[in-house]
Scaffold this motif. Structure first.
Motif, PDB file in Angstrom:
ATOM      1  N   THR A   1      36.512  45.084  39.843  1.00  0.00           N
ATOM      2  CA  THR A   1      36.589  44.249  41.047  1.00  0.00           C
ATOM      3  C   THR A   1      35.516  43.167  41.085  1.00  0.00           C
ATOM      4  O   THR A   1      35.558  42.289  41.939  1.00  0.00           O
ATOM      5  CB  THR A   1      36.450  45.121  42.307  1.00  0.00           C
ATOM      6  OG1 THR A   1      35.222  45.868  42.241  1.00  0.00           O
ATOM      7  CG2 THR A   1      37.621  46.094  42.413  1.00  0.00           C
TER       8      THR A   1
ATOM      9  N   GLU B   1      33.741  39.812  40.458  1.00  0.00           N
ATOM     10  CA  GLU B   1      34.270  38.488  40.148  1.00  0.00           C
ATOM     11  C   GLU B   1      33.835  38.034  38.760  1.00  0.00           C
ATOM     12  O   GLU B   1      34.593  37.366  38.052  1.00  0.00           O
ATOM     13  CB  GLU B   1      33.809  37.474  41.193  1.00  0.00           C
ATOM     14  CG  GLU B   1      34.408  36.091  40.992  1.00  0.00           C
ATOM     15  CD  GLU B   1      34.178  35.178  42.177  1.00  0.00           C
ATOM     16  OE1 GLU B   1      33.501  34.158  41.998  1.00  0.00           O
ATOM     17  OE2 GLU B   1      34.665  35.506  43.272  1.00  0.00           O
TER      18      GLU B   1
ATOM     19  N   ASP C   1      45.779  34.531  34.286  1.00  0.00           N
ATOM     20  CA  ASP C   1      45.848  35.086  35.633  1.00  0.00           C
ATOM     21  C   ASP C   1      45.396  36.537  35.560  1.00  0.00           C
ATOM     22  O   ASP C   1      45.203  37.103  34.474  1.00  0.00           O
ATOM     23  CB  ASP C   1      47.280  34.984  36.160  1.00  0.00           C
ATOM     24  CG  ASP C   1      47.392  35.186  37.663  1.00  0.00           C
ATOM     25  OD1 ASP C   1      46.344  35.234  38.347  1.00  0.00           O
ATOM     26  OD2 ASP C   1      48.528  35.301  38.158  1.00  0.00           O
TER      27      ASP C   1
ATOM     28  N   THR D   1      44.561  42.939  40.201  1.00  0.00           N
ATOM     29  CA  THR D   1      43.664  44.074  40.345  1.00  0.00           C
ATOM     30  C   THR D   1      44.465  45.324  40.686  1.00  0.00           C
ATOM     31  O   THR D   1      45.303  45.305  41.582  1.00  0.00           O
ATOM     32  CB  THR D   1      42.629  43.799  41.451  1.00  0.00           C
ATOM     33  OG1 THR D   1      41.899  42.613  41.131  1.00  0.00           O
ATOM     34  CG2 THR D   1      41.649  44.957  41.569  1.00  0.00           C
TER      35      THR D   1
ATOM     36  N   ARG E   1      44.557  22.951  48.778  1.00  0.00           N
ATOM     37  CA  ARG E   1      44.764  24.204  48.045  1.00  0.00           C
ATOM     38  C   ARG E   1      46.256  24.490  47.901  1.00  0.00           C
ATOM     39  O   ARG E   1      46.715  24.928  46.845  1.00  0.00           O
ATOM     40  CB  ARG E   1      44.074  25.359  48.779  1.00  0.00           C
ATOM     41  CG  ARG E   1      42.561  25.253  48.860  1.00  0.00           C
ATOM     42  CD  ARG E   1      41.982  26.390  49.683  1.00  0.00           C
ATOM     43  NE  ARG E   1      42.275  27.670  49.080  1.00  0.00           N
ATOM     44  CZ  ARG E   1      41.539  28.241  48.116  1.00  0.00           C
ATOM     45  NH1 ARG E   1      40.477  27.614  47.650  1.00  0.00           N
ATOM     46  NH2 ARG E   1      41.869  29.412  47.626  1.00  0.00           N
TER      47      ARG E   1
ATOM     48  N   SER F   1      47.569  36.421  46.201  1.00  0.00           N
ATOM     49  CA  SER F   1      46.323  35.762  46.559  1.00  0.00           C
ATOM     50  C   SER F   1      46.155  34.427  45.841  1.00  0.00           C
ATOM     51  O   SER F   1      46.646  34.233  44.729  1.00  0.00           O
ATOM     52  CB  SER F   1      45.142  36.676  46.195  1.00  0.00           C
ATOM     53  OG  SER F   1      43.923  36.003  46.326  1.00  0.00           O
ATOM     54  N   THR F   2      45.435  33.489  46.514  1.00  0.00           N
ATOM     55  CA  THR F   2      45.101  32.212  45.872  1.00  0.00           C
ATOM     56  C   THR F   2      43.701  32.265  45.272  1.00  0.00           C
ATOM     57  O   THR F   2      43.168  31.226  44.882  1.00  0.00           O
ATOM     58  CB  THR F   2      45.189  31.059  46.889  1.00  0.00           C
ATOM     59  OG1 THR F   2      44.227  31.283  47.942  1.00  0.00           O
ATOM     60  CG2 THR F   2      46.578  30.945  47.475  1.00  0.00           C
ATOM     61  N   LYS F   3      43.123  33.454  45.185  1.00  0.00           N
ATOM     62  CA  LYS F   3      41.780  33.603  44.608  1.00  0.00           C
ATOM     63  C   LYS F   3      41.739  33.077  43.184  1.00  0.00           C
ATOM     64  O   LYS F   3      40.723  32.559  42.730  1.00  0.00           O
ATOM     65  CB  LYS F   3      41.389  35.085  44.633  1.00  0.00           C
ATOM     66  CG  LYS F   3      39.999  35.375  44.092  1.00  0.00           C
ATOM     67  CD  LYS F   3      38.918  34.869  45.013  1.00  0.00           C
ATOM     68  CE  LYS F   3      37.552  35.321  44.548  1.00  0.00           C
ATOM     69  NZ  LYS F   3      36.476  34.779  45.402  1.00  0.00           N
ATOM     70  N   THR F   4      42.843  33.195  42.467  1.00  0.00           N
ATOM     71  CA  THR F   4      42.881  32.717  41.086  1.00  0.00           C
ATOM     72  C   THR F   4      42.564  31.224  40.999  1.00  0.00           C
ATOM     73  O   THR F   4      41.987  30.757  40.020  1.00  0.00           O
ATOM     74  CB  THR F   4      44.258  33.015  40.445  1.00  0.00           C
ATOM     75  OG1 THR F   4      44.206  32.717  39.061  1.00  0.00           O
ATOM     76  CG2 THR F   4      45.370  32.224  41.096  1.00  0.00           C
TER      77      THR F   4
ATOM     78  N   ASP G   1      40.360  29.543  42.859  1.00  0.00           N
ATOM     79  CA  ASP G   1      38.914  29.394  42.927  1.00  0.00           C
ATOM     80  C   ASP G   1      38.258  29.751  41.596  1.00  0.00           C
ATOM     81  O   ASP G   1      37.324  29.083  41.149  1.00  0.00           O
ATOM     82  CB  ASP G   1      38.345  30.278  44.037  1.00  0.00           C
ATOM     83  CG  ASP G   1      38.941  29.957  45.392  1.00  0.00           C
ATOM     84  OD1 ASP G   1      39.031  28.763  45.715  1.00  0.00           O
ATOM     85  OD2 ASP G   1      39.328  30.883  46.111  1.00  0.00           O
ATOM     86  N   VAL G   2      38.761  30.807  40.965  1.00  0.00           N
ATOM     87  CA  VAL G   2      38.192  31.233  39.684  1.00  0.00           C
ATOM     88  C   VAL G   2      38.431  30.172  38.609  1.00  0.00           C
ATOM     89  O   VAL G   2      37.550  29.866  37.803  1.00  0.00           O
ATOM     90  CB  VAL G   2      38.775  32.591  39.265  1.00  0.00           C
ATOM     91  CG1 VAL G   2      38.265  32.992  37.884  1.00  0.00           C
ATOM     92  CG2 VAL G   2      38.413  33.659  40.281  1.00  0.00           C
TER      93      VAL G   2
END
Length: 229
Positions: free
Chosen positions: A85, A87, A100, A103, A175, A190-193, A195-196
């Motif tokens: 988990t 980052e 991509d 988790t 975004r 999630s749209t976290k990908t 940001d990464v």
């Protein structure tokens, strides 16, 4: 993409069999590897369209396996499956060549939606033209990026993200628009990908020595990102 080949890399044979069966039901041609060395060998011999890669493998570190598969099959879509988990672990995997991540535990419906989105994006034929913004030059047909003459080692999604941002240099790209254009308008999850990927792309833009300064990707809080030369 109907009939796309998928290499499932999972050391738990029960989970691996369940994933393979679900992929087959959804029209993919799945094969299973239960350790890192077998995964590398199968990627080299079969050149799969997609790779589902569990990072927790018994013989090799999953990040090392990811890097070797990316070298063997540059055009494959690699999605890492991880119970990690932190980052930083995700960033390391993306830097190693993953497109991509999901988790664990994850919903099967989300996995299938992600795969469909990636394959739709892979099917888009790039425009045959060049894009130049200051010291940055993008060959959209060949999918190559050069900064002040130095080629950048970009993963597929990093190139797509840079092309969208550079194509609207000086403008704020939301975004939502970035997810629609780089991932898919029907993206599920999630749209976290995003940001990464922006984090990784920023580091690669800062590495070369650029006359007059490197371009920047600026965060516009509450809106999105802006590419600035």
């Amino acid at each position: 993409m109907a009939g796309a080949s998928v290499l499932v890399v999972e050391d738990d044979p029960v989970i691996g069999a369940e994933l393979s069966e679900a992929l087959d039901v959804n029209g993919y041609a799945a094969t299973l590897a239960t350790d890192g060395q077998a995964a590398i060998e199968r990627a080299q011999s079969a050149a799969p369209d997609l790779v589902l890669l569990d990072l927790g493998l018994p013989d090799l570190d999953g990040v090392v396996v990811c890097r070797k598969i990316r070298l063997a099959v540059p055009e494959a879509v690699i999605v890492v499956l991880t119970a990690r988990t932190e980052e930083l672990d995700v960033v390391v995997a993306l830097d190693a060549g993953a497109d991509d991540y999901l988790t664990k535990p994850f919903r099967l419906a989300e996995l299938m939606a992600r795969l469909r989105a990636h394959m739709r994006r892979q099917a888009v034929i790039p425009q045959e033209r060049m894009l130049t913004v200051g010291a940055l030059r993008l060959d959209l047909a060949a999918r190559r990026a050069f900064l002040d003459g130095t080629e950048l080692a970009l993963r597929p999604k990093e190139f797509d993200l840079l092309a969208v941002l550079a194509g609207k240099a000086g403008e704020v790209v939301t975004r939502e628009d970035l997810m629609d254009q780089v991932w898919d308008e029907n993206w599920f999850g999630s749209t976290k990908t995003l940001d990464v990927h922006v984090f990784a792309l920023r580091r690669k833009l800062e590495e070369p020595r650029v006359e007059g300064g490197a371009p920047r990707i600026t965060t516009v809080r509450g809106r999105g990102y802006r590419f600035e030369q």
